[in-house]
Design a protein around this motif. Sequence first.
Motif, PDB file in Angstrom:
ATOM      1  N   ASP A   1      -5.062   2.235 -13.564  1.00  0.00           N
ATOM      2  CA  ASP A   1      -6.353   1.598 -13.287  1.00  0.00           C
ATOM      3  C   ASP A   1      -6.089   0.393 -12.402  1.00  0.00           C
ATOM      4  OD1 ASP A   1      -9.109   0.944 -13.436  1.00  0.00           O
ATOM      5  OD2 ASP A   1      -9.186   1.679 -15.509  1.00  0.00           O
ATOM      6  N   PHE A   2      -7.168  -0.348 -12.058  1.00  0.00           N
ATOM      7  CA  PHE A   2      -6.958  -1.560 -11.285  1.00  0.00           C
ATOM      8  C   PHE A   2      -8.003  -2.605 -11.671  1.00  0.00           C
ATOM      9  CE2 PHE A   2     -10.019   0.711  -8.679  1.00  0.00           C
ATOM     10  CZ  PHE A   2     -10.857  -0.278  -8.188  1.00  0.00           C
ATOM     11  N   VAL A   3      -7.634  -3.872 -11.456  1.00  0.00           N
ATOM     12  CA  VAL A   3      -8.562  -4.988 -11.640  1.00  0.00           C
ATOM     13  C   VAL A   3      -8.480  -5.865 -10.399  1.00  0.00           C
ATOM     14  CG1 VAL A   3      -8.432  -5.011 -14.156  1.00  0.00           C
ATOM     15  CG2 VAL A   3      -6.801  -6.347 -12.846  1.00  0.00           C
ATOM     16  N   MET A   4      -9.568  -6.565 -10.125  1.00  0.00           N
ATOM     17  CA  MET A   4      -9.620  -7.422  -8.950  1.00  0.00           C
ATOM     18  C   MET A   4      -9.436  -8.874  -9.356  1.00  0.00           C
ATOM     19  SD  MET A   4     -10.208  -5.221  -6.494  1.00  0.00           S
ATOM     20  CE  MET A   4     -10.646  -6.308  -5.146  1.00  0.00           C
ATOM     21  N   LYS A   5      -8.756  -9.647  -8.501  1.00  0.00           N
ATOM     22  CA  LYS A   5      -8.665 -11.087  -8.691  1.00  0.00           C
ATOM     23  C   LYS A   5      -9.893 -11.749  -8.069  1.00  0.00           C
ATOM     24  CE  LYS A   5      -3.591 -11.358  -8.191  1.00  0.00           C
ATOM     25  NZ  LYS A   5      -2.513 -11.895  -7.335  1.00  0.00           N
TER      26      LYS A   5
ATOM     27  N   ALA B   1      -5.617   3.609  -3.148  1.00  0.00           N
ATOM     28  CA  ALA B   1      -4.354   4.227  -2.738  1.00  0.00           C
ATOM     29  C   ALA B   1      -3.341   4.165  -3.873  1.00  0.00           C
ATOM     30  CB  ALA B   1      -3.809   3.533  -1.492  1.00  0.00           C
ATOM     31  N   ALA B   2      -3.318   3.040  -4.603  1.00  0.00           N
ATOM     32  CA  ALA B   2      -2.414   2.910  -5.736  1.00  0.00           C
ATOM     33  C   ALA B   2      -2.761   3.918  -6.837  1.00  0.00           C
ATOM     34  CB  ALA B   2      -2.468   1.484  -6.291  1.00  0.00           C
ATOM     35  N   MET B   3      -4.042   4.167  -7.043  1.00  0.00           N
ATOM     36  CA  MET B   3      -4.446   5.174  -8.037  1.00  0.00           C
ATOM     37  C   MET B   3      -3.927   6.552  -7.628  1.00  0.00           C
ATOM     38  SD  MET B   3      -6.285   3.627 -10.435  1.00  0.00           S
ATOM     39  CE  MET B   3      -7.439   4.802 -11.129  1.00  0.00           C
ATOM     40  N   ARG B   4      -3.956   6.843  -6.337  1.00  0.00           N
ATOM     41  CA  ARG B   4      -3.423   8.132  -5.870  1.00  0.00           C
ATOM     42  C   ARG B   4      -1.923   8.217  -6.113  1.00  0.00           C
ATOM     43  NH1 ARG B   4      -5.982   6.985  -0.783  1.00  0.00           N
ATOM     44  NH2 ARG B   4      -8.172   7.647  -0.781  1.00  0.00           N
ATOM     45  N   GLU B   5      -1.245   7.067  -6.092  1.00  0.00           N
ATOM     46  CA  GLU B   5       0.205   7.037  -6.330  1.00  0.00           C
ATOM     47  C   GLU B   5       0.548   7.043  -7.815  1.00  0.00           C
ATOM     48  OE1 GLU B   5       2.653   7.291  -4.331  1.00  0.00           O
ATOM     49  OE2 GLU B   5       1.857   6.881  -2.335  1.00  0.00           O
ATOM     50  N   GLY B   6      -0.462   7.050  -8.674  1.00  0.00           N
ATOM     51  CA  GLY B   6      -0.189   7.162 -10.106  1.00  0.00           C
ATOM     52  C   GLY B   6      -0.542   5.953 -10.936  1.00  0.00           C
ATOM     53  N   ALA B   7      -1.143   4.907 -10.340  1.00  0.00           N
ATOM     54  CA  ALA B   7      -1.583   3.759 -11.135  1.00  0.00           C
ATOM     55  C   ALA B   7      -2.632   4.212 -12.143  1.00  0.00           C
ATOM     56  CB  ALA B   7      -2.147   2.665 -10.230  1.00  0.00           C
TER      57      ALA B   7
ATOM     58  N   VAL C   1     -10.196  -3.127  -2.418  1.00  0.00           N
ATOM     59  CA  VAL C   1     -10.409  -1.895  -3.171  1.00  0.00           C
ATOM     60  C   VAL C   1      -9.687  -0.721  -2.532  1.00  0.00           C
ATOM     61  CG1 VAL C   1     -12.155  -0.265  -3.985  1.00  0.00           C
ATOM     62  CG2 VAL C   1     -12.620  -2.718  -4.057  1.00  0.00           C
ATOM     63  N   ALA C   2      -9.632  -0.681  -1.207  1.00  0.00           N
ATOM     64  CA  ALA C   2      -9.038   0.481  -0.535  1.00  0.00           C
ATOM     65  C   ALA C   2      -7.588   0.672  -0.951  1.00  0.00           C
ATOM     66  CB  ALA C   2      -9.142   0.321   0.984  1.00  0.00           C
ATOM     67  N   ILE C   3      -6.807  -0.417  -0.997  1.00  0.00           N
ATOM     68  CA  ILE C   3      -5.404  -0.275  -1.374  1.00  0.00           C
ATOM     69  C   ILE C   3      -5.278  -0.004  -2.868  1.00  0.00           C
ATOM     70  CG2 ILE C   3      -4.901  -2.700  -1.865  1.00  0.00           C
ATOM     71  CD1 ILE C   3      -2.669  -0.236   0.064  1.00  0.00           C
ATOM     72  N   ALA C   4      -6.228  -0.487  -3.663  1.00  0.00           N
ATOM     73  CA  ALA C   4      -6.218  -0.174  -5.090  1.00  0.00           C
ATOM     74  C   ALA C   4      -6.448   1.321  -5.303  1.00  0.00           C
ATOM     75  CB  ALA C   4      -7.278  -0.986  -5.821  1.00  0.00           C
TER      76      ALA C   4
END
Length: 400
Positions: free
Chosen positions: A109-113, A101-107, A96-99
């Motif tokens: 949303d995110f999903v987990m495997k 970070a990705a949101m801060r970079e403009g992603a 989750v932590a890197i996800a």
Amino acid sequence: MTDPAGQPTVLFVDDDTDIQSAARLLLTRRGFRVLAAHDAAEALTRVAADAIDLVLLDLNYAPGATTGAEGLALLRDLHALRPALPVIVVTGHSGVAIAVAAMREGATDFVMKPWNNERLVTLLHDTLDRLRREAGPAEADSETGEPVLIAVSGPIRTAVALADRIAPTRAHMLLSGSPGSGKTLLARRIHARSGDTAPPVMLDAEGLSTLPPGRGTWIIRGIESLPPPLQRTLADRLDGTAPPRILALSSLGVEELAARLPPRLWLPLEAVRVTLPPLASRQDDIPALATHFLHYFAIRHGLAEPALDTASLDALRLRPWPQNIRELRAAMERMVVLGDAAAPLPGDSTHTQDAPTLAQSEQALIEAALRRHGFNVSHAARDLGLTRPALYRRMARYGL
């Protein structure tokens, strides 16, 4: 920006072929067109060449990688290429932590495997529906991105690293280099990484009669051709309290350019100077660029992609490329169109008897670009890497 069958196109970037297959099976059944990329270079080529609506982005590609650094770097490059492109991060090892970070970079949303199939499909539909509601008329023309900035060799990586470091500031920058070396592309990358959400103002100094109002970011091509009255006006603007940010582009050497501009304008522009080396001095970039352009044009024209063997790549490395990346791009398009990696290149003296001349090849490429863009000169010029005046001159030369 769906395909002719009305299916939204999803690009899934993941090095795991089993996960790719599972995603393709799921999403194809749910009405999506699915494209695959297994690393950053392939993903950037796909986004540049195809009409992608959404990216599902894994964050690790190299064997054993778990930090997510590769994916975060690709996320930044994707946004430089297509700022409005939605990117949903798919993460497992990175957590989750890197996800976040990705949101801060403009992603988006995110999903987990491993993902829940119904939740994933719902997230894709909800994201695309929201973007359709929010999209303005300016985004209707953004089906494909700008050409990809590929940096493999040391000299170009050094130049790009400096540009990336200065990009988040409001500092003016001078981007210099010979014609076709990638100055406009680098300027767009700088703006995309600046945090400025407004589109940059693109100006061709040649023939410019007035300066636009407002602040923002101005990309001025051929800054040395700015008429003297506008040089003084621009210097006055830069001395003001809320000046625009200037990304000035020039093919001239430093001494010649300094002689063409008044000190009040030259000094703020050259405070941060990035010089792009010519392609002939970046031989390590040539195989990567050639491969990218072959893939790009094969997708774009719907044709088979020629394969380059070692001898062909060695021949490409030895060419002088006076028009730099622009010339390599045109040569690779010609190979794709002719369907033969051994096809003679423009200006190749070993195939002079039956080969089209360089002028004939250039005319054919210009005609193809104009047709591709419905004879919209601005769009065709951008596609060819030319300014509008430069394209008009070539059109007049060939009677187009």
